[in-house]
Write a protein that holds these residues in place. Structure first.
Motif, PDB file in Angstrom:
ATOM      1  N   UNK A  87       0.833  -1.196   0.000  1.00  0.00           N
ATOM      2  CA  UNK A  87       0.000   0.000   0.000  1.00  0.00           C
ATOM      3  C   UNK A  87       0.873   1.254   0.000  1.00  0.00           C
ATOM      4  N   UNK A  88       1.936   1.238   0.796  1.00  0.00           N
ATOM      5  CA  UNK A  88       2.865   2.371   0.826  1.00  0.00           C
ATOM      6  C   UNK A  88       3.541   2.564  -0.531  1.00  0.00           C
ATOM      7  N   UNK A  89       3.941   1.463  -1.146  1.00  0.00           N
ATOM      8  CA  UNK A  89       4.682   1.530  -2.400  1.00  0.00           C
ATOM      9  C   UNK A  89       3.827   1.999  -3.572  1.00  0.00           C
ATOM     10  N   UNK A  90       2.510   1.928  -3.433  1.00  0.00           N
ATOM     11  CA  UNK A  90       1.631   2.387  -4.510  1.00  0.00           C
ATOM     12  C   UNK A  90       1.704   3.897  -4.706  1.00  0.00           C
ATOM     13  N   UNK A  91       2.092   4.616  -3.678  1.00  0.00           N
ATOM     14  CA  UNK A  91       2.129   6.080  -3.730  1.00  0.00           C
ATOM     15  C   UNK A  91       3.478   6.566  -3.201  1.00  0.00           C
ATOM     16  N   UNK A  92       4.385   6.951  -4.094  1.00  0.00           N
ATOM     17  CA  UNK A  92       5.724   7.368  -3.661  1.00  0.00           C
ATOM     18  C   UNK A  92       5.710   8.508  -2.638  1.00  0.00           C
ATOM     19  N   UNK A  93       4.763   9.442  -2.753  1.00  0.00           N
ATOM     20  CA  UNK A  93       4.711  10.540  -1.788  1.00  0.00           C
ATOM     21  C   UNK A  93       4.325  10.023  -0.407  1.00  0.00           C
ATOM     22  N   UNK A  94       3.400   9.089  -0.375  1.00  0.00           N
ATOM     23  CA  UNK A  94       2.994   8.486   0.896  1.00  0.00           C
ATOM     24  C   UNK A  94       4.169   7.753   1.523  1.00  0.00           C
ATOM     25  N   UNK A  95       4.913   7.040   0.693  1.00  0.00           N
ATOM     26  CA  UNK A  95       6.058   6.287   1.196  1.00  0.00           C
ATOM     27  C   UNK A  95       7.143   7.233   1.704  1.00  0.00           C
ATOM     28  N   UNK A  96       7.386   8.298   0.963  1.00  0.00           N
ATOM     29  CA  UNK A  96       8.391   9.273   1.381  1.00  0.00           C
ATOM     30  C   UNK A  96       8.011   9.906   2.724  1.00  0.00           C
ATOM     31  N   UNK A  97       6.731  10.244   2.871  1.00  0.00           N
ATOM     32  CA  UNK A  97       6.253  10.836   4.117  1.00  0.00           C
ATOM     33  C   UNK A  97       6.441   9.864   5.291  1.00  0.00           C
ATOM     34  N   UNK A  98       6.114   8.601   5.065  1.00  0.00           N
ATOM     35  CA  UNK A  98       6.257   7.593   6.117  1.00  0.00           C
ATOM     36  C   UNK A  98       7.716   7.427   6.517  1.00  0.00           C
ATOM     37  N   UNK A  99       8.590   7.292   5.535  1.00  0.00           N
ATOM     38  CA  UNK A  99      10.009   7.098   5.854  1.00  0.00           C
ATOM     39  C   UNK A  99      10.643   8.360   6.432  1.00  0.00           C
ATOM     40  N   UNK A 100      10.101   9.523   6.116  1.00  0.00           N
ATOM     41  CA  UNK A 100      10.583  10.749   6.764  1.00  0.00           C
ATOM     42  C   UNK A 100      10.274  10.700   8.253  1.00  0.00           C
ATOM     43  N   UNK A 101       9.096  10.196   8.579  1.00  0.00           N
ATOM     44  CA  UNK A 101       8.729  10.061   9.997  1.00  0.00           C
ATOM     45  C   UNK A 101       9.580   9.000  10.685  1.00  0.00           C
ATOM     46  N   UNK A 102       9.902   7.931   9.972  1.00  0.00           N
ATOM     47  CA  UNK A 102      10.794   6.903  10.528  1.00  0.00           C
ATOM     48  C   UNK A 102      12.156   7.527  10.812  1.00  0.00           C
ATOM     49  N   UNK A 103      12.662   8.300   9.873  1.00  0.00           N
ATOM     50  CA  UNK A 103      13.955   8.967  10.048  1.00  0.00           C
ATOM     51  C   UNK A 103      13.918   9.920  11.238  1.00  0.00           C
ATOM     52  N   UNK A 104      12.824  10.637  11.409  1.00  0.00           N
ATOM     53  CA  UNK A 104      12.682  11.523  12.571  1.00  0.00           C
ATOM     54  C   UNK A 104      12.772  10.716  13.868  1.00  0.00           C
ATOM     55  N   UNK A 105      12.098   9.563  13.902  1.00  0.00           N
ATOM     56  CA  UNK A 105      12.170   8.696  15.084  1.00  0.00           C
ATOM     57  C   UNK A 105      13.603   8.251  15.367  1.00  0.00           C
ATOM     58  N   UNK A 106      14.297   7.849  14.315  1.00  0.00           N
ATOM     59  CA  UNK A 106      15.681   7.389  14.496  1.00  0.00           C
ATOM     60  C   UNK A 106      16.585   8.523  14.965  1.00  0.00           C
ATOM     61  N   UNK A 107      16.372   9.719  14.437  1.00  0.00           N
ATOM     62  CA  UNK A 107      17.174  10.870  14.867  1.00  0.00           C
ATOM     63  C   UNK A 107      16.912  11.223  16.328  1.00  0.00           C
TER      64      UNK A 107
END
Length: 112
Positions: A87-107
């Motif tokens: 579902x995430x991979x169907x929409x690159x913007x959605x995926x980018x937004x999700x992984x940006x939040x993951x990166x924020x968590x890791x930071x």
């Protein structure tokens, strides 16, 4: 009379075309909610390097067990995780937004 009939047919076809174009397919939401998925991806990415340190014959089986256990603790399973990733991979913007939040968590974790 034939001209009025032709106008009616053209208007009908134009209306059908516009209705067909305006209805977009609504993809159902993923089985794993967005906030849970962000936390799962964060947790899974933290241990990913540890799997790479293992002997290659063990990597896949141990990673699968870890993924399944982690998902089970959150009330989900591997199939739901795969569906949510698709579902995430169907929409690159959605995926980018999700992984940006993951990166924020890791930071945030790295700064603590």
């Amino acid at each position: 009379m034939p001209r009025l009939f032709l106008v009616f047919i053209l208007l009908y076809l134009l209306g059908k075309t516009m209705v067909g174009c305006s209805t977009s397919e609504h993809t159902p939401p993923p089985p794993i909610p967005d906030t849970v998925m962000v936390n799962l991806l964060t947790e899974l990415l933290i241990l990913e390097p540890a799997f790479k340190e293992m002997h290659f014959s063990l990597q896949d089986s141990i990673a699968k067990v870890y993924y399944e256990r982690t998902l089970q603790e959150k009330g989900h399973n591997l199939q739901e995780f795969i569906q949510s990733m698709k579902w995430l991979q169907e929409d690159p913007k959605r995926m980018e937004k999700t992984y940006s939040r993951v990166l924020e968590n890791l930071e945030k974790m790295d700064s603590q």
